[in-house]
Design a protein around this motif. Structure first.
Motif, mmCIF file in Angstrom:
data_model
loop_
_atom_site.group_PDB
_atom_site.id
_atom_site.type_symbol
_atom_site.label_atom_id
_atom_site.label_comp_id
_atom_site.label_asym_id
_atom_site.label_seq_id
_atom_site.Cartn_x
_atom_site.Cartn_y
_atom_site.Cartn_z
ATOM 1 N N ASN A 101 42.957 31.154 42.193
ATOM 2 C CA ASN A 101 41.632 31.203 41.571
ATOM 3 C C ASN A 101 40.786 32.383 42.036
ATOM 4 O OD1 ASN A 101 42.015 28.783 40.087
ATOM 5 N ND2 ASN A 101 41.564 27.580 41.925
ATOM 6 N N VAL A 102 41.304 33.152 42.992
ATOM 7 C CA VAL A 102 40.623 34.341 43.493
ATOM 8 C C VAL A 102 41.634 35.476 43.490
ATOM 9 C CG1 VAL A 102 39.382 35.389 45.435
ATOM 10 C CG2 VAL A 102 39.077 32.953 44.920
ATOM 11 N N VAL A 103 41.207 36.666 43.076
ATOM 12 C CA VAL A 103 42.114 37.803 42.915
ATOM 13 C C VAL A 103 42.905 38.086 44.183
ATOM 14 C CG1 VAL A 103 42.143 40.313 42.671
ATOM 15 C CG2 VAL A 103 40.894 38.925 41.008
ATOM 16 N N GLU A 127 45.715 47.362 50.117
ATOM 17 C CA GLU A 127 46.375 48.578 49.629
ATOM 18 C C GLU A 127 46.784 48.431 48.166
ATOM 19 O OE1 GLU A 127 49.669 49.424 52.133
ATOM 20 O OE2 GLU A 127 48.448 50.213 53.784
ATOM 21 N N ALA A 128 47.342 47.268 47.831
ATOM 22 C CA ALA A 128 47.810 47.051 46.462
ATOM 23 C C ALA A 128 46.651 47.073 45.474
ATOM 24 C CB ALA A 128 48.569 45.730 46.370
ATOM 25 N N LEU A 129 45.545 46.410 45.834
ATOM 26 C CA LEU A 129 44.386 46.369 44.931
ATOM 27 C C LEU A 129 43.759 47.747 44.777
ATOM 28 C CD1 LEU A 129 42.784 42.983 45.997
ATOM 29 C CD2 LEU A 129 43.800 43.523 43.779
ATOM 30 N N LYS A 130 43.722 48.517 45.844
ATOM 31 C CA LYS A 130 43.183 49.883 45.750
ATOM 32 C C LYS A 130 44.097 50.757 44.887
ATOM 33 C CE LYS A 130 40.725 49.780 50.191
ATOM 34 N NZ LYS A 130 40.725 50.236 51.601
ATOM 35 N N THR A 131 45.399 50.547 45.008
ATOM 36 C CA THR A 131 46.359 51.349 44.248
ATOM 37 C C THR A 131 46.187 51.155 42.747
ATOM 38 O OG1 THR A 131 47.976 51.300 46.041
ATOM 39 C CG2 THR A 131 48.815 51.771 43.842
ATOM 40 N N TYR A 135 40.278 46.922 43.653
ATOM 41 C CA TYR A 135 39.801 46.443 44.955
ATOM 42 C C TYR A 135 38.413 45.822 44.859
ATOM 43 C CZ TYR A 135 38.559 46.430 49.917
ATOM 44 O OH TYR A 135 38.153 46.044 51.179
ATOM 45 N N GLU A 136 37.539 46.385 44.039
ATOM 46 C CA GLU A 136 36.175 45.862 43.940
ATOM 47 C C GLU A 136 36.136 44.483 43.287
ATOM 48 O OE1 GLU A 136 33.768 47.811 40.624
ATOM 49 O OE2 GLU A 136 35.457 49.212 40.823
ATOM 50 N N TYR A 137 37.241 44.065 42.684
ATOM 51 C CA TYR A 137 37.303 42.756 42.038
ATOM 52 C C TYR A 137 38.031 41.723 42.909
ATOM 53 C CZ TYR A 137 35.947 45.253 37.793
ATOM 54 O OH TYR A 137 35.275 46.019 36.853
ATOM 55 N N ARG A 138 38.264 42.047 44.164
ATOM 56 C CA ARG A 138 39.119 41.212 45.020
ATOM 57 C C ARG A 138 38.609 39.780 45.173
ATOM 58 N NH1 ARG A 138 36.190 44.743 47.806
ATOM 59 N NH2 ARG A 138 35.018 44.110 49.679
ATOM 60 N N GLU A 139 37.291 39.570 45.068
ATOM 61 C CA GLU A 139 36.740 38.219 45.233
ATOM 62 C C GLU A 139 36.393 37.567 43.892
ATOM 63 O OE1 GLU A 139 33.494 38.579 47.953
ATOM 64 O OE2 GLU A 139 34.793 39.027 49.678
ATOM 65 N N ILE A 153 46.257 43.206 38.106
ATOM 66 C CA ILE A 153 46.344 42.261 39.226
ATOM 67 C C ILE A 153 47.787 41.786 39.387
ATOM 68 C CG2 ILE A 153 45.648 39.973 40.053
ATOM 69 C CD1 ILE A 153 43.498 42.182 40.265
ATOM 70 N N ALA A 154 48.460 41.512 38.257
ATOM 71 C CA ALA A 154 49.872 41.114 38.314
ATOM 72 C C ALA A 154 50.714 42.216 38.958
ATOM 73 C CB ALA A 154 50.387 40.787 36.920
#
Length: 284
Positions: A101-103, A127-131, A135-139, A153-154
């Motif tokens: 339910n959270v990225v 690292e993966a989210l920044k790539t 990353y700014e959507y992590r929460e 995200i997938a």
């Protein structure tokens, strides 16, 4: 380049089920994927391209022949986990791959199941989210994101496993043009900047233009195989197989039919415009 995936005399038949007869998909298929390459696989519906993709990380196993991943036999159960660590899969519908339910929790899911220590999981997730530019959507809650964002995200979830190759099975089929651009830009960058091998299954011809190699499948076999310029120049062959060509190639082919002396390997809009401009100058 070394070979990361090799299909050797590969055959596969979907078994009979209920009233459905057994369905052979391909027989004695041979394909090699070079490590660090970007390969696009295209073909009409039912040609076997998605079935082939599922063999690359042992979602499906051969009914004949072999698939080798870095020299490991995909039919060897002892090798299954290692193969799936090295060959990540991204499917058509991102909602089918998002489990949290959270990225950031979703991206952490695979490394957690692999037993990766918590501090390293945190590093991998960031690292993966920044790539993939998320990353700014992590929460954020994944269900509030756009289709293109969900697919990124997938992809991040796959990257967190540190694979050497990513196989994407029509990842943009459910996306709008902007979402398609986001996903293709992301996987192209992963290949060019990080050297990750990419195998892209797609029915959008334009998405294959940026690949190093295009494999065209037809009726369970390989119709043609080469660089995008080599493959898409074969307009009549592709059309007989029920396939389109990039819009630039289609325009140049039509103009050639009207008597213009034009190449068919100008794939980008800029190359196409320059080719037409040069032809107009010659005629003047």
């Amino acid at each position: 380049m070394s070979t990361i995936i090799r299909a050797e005399d590969l055959s596969f038949t979907y078994p009979a089920s209920g009233e459905r007869l057994a369905l052979p998909v391909f027989e004695n298929l041979n394909i090699e994927i070079a490590e660090g390459s970007f390969t696009a696989v295209i073909g009409p519906n039912g040609c076997g391209k998605s079935t082939l993709a599922k063999h690359f990380n042992a979602v499906l196993l051969p009914t004949g022949g072999k698939v080798w991943v870095e020299g490991k036999d995909s039919s060897d159960e002892k090798m299954l986990l290692e193969i799936r660590r090295q060959i990540g899969m991204v499917f058509q519908n991102p909602d089918n791959q998002i489990v949290a339910n959270v990225v950031e929790e979703d991206v952490a899911f695979a490394p957690e199941n692999l037993g990766v220590p918590s501090p390293e999981i945190r590093q991998r997730v960031d690292e993966a989210l920044k790539t993939v530019g998320m990353y700014e959507y992590r929460e954020h809650a994944p269900h509030l994101l756009s289709g293109g964002q969900k697919q990124r995200i997938a992809i991040a979830g796959v990257l967190a496993m540190r694979p050497r190759c990513i196989v994407l099975d029509e990842p943009t089929a459910m996306l709008d043009p902007r979402g398609r651009e986001e996903v293709i830009s992301t996987v192209t960058r992963l290949n060019r900047d990080q050297g990750i091998t990419v195998v892209l299954i797609t029915h959008h011809m334009q998405e294959a233009v940026g690949a190093d190699r295009v494999i065209v499948m037809h009726k369970g076999g390989i119709l043609t195989d080469g660089s995008p310029r080599e493959v898409f120049s074969q307009v009549e062959l592709l059309r007989k197989a029920g396939l389109d060509v990039p819009q630039t190639t289609d325009l140049l082919f039509s103009l050639r039919g009207a008597g213009w002396d034009l190449p068919l390997d100008a794939l980008t809009p800029e190359e196409c415009a320059n080719a037409i401009a040069a032809a107009m100058q010659r005629d003047n």
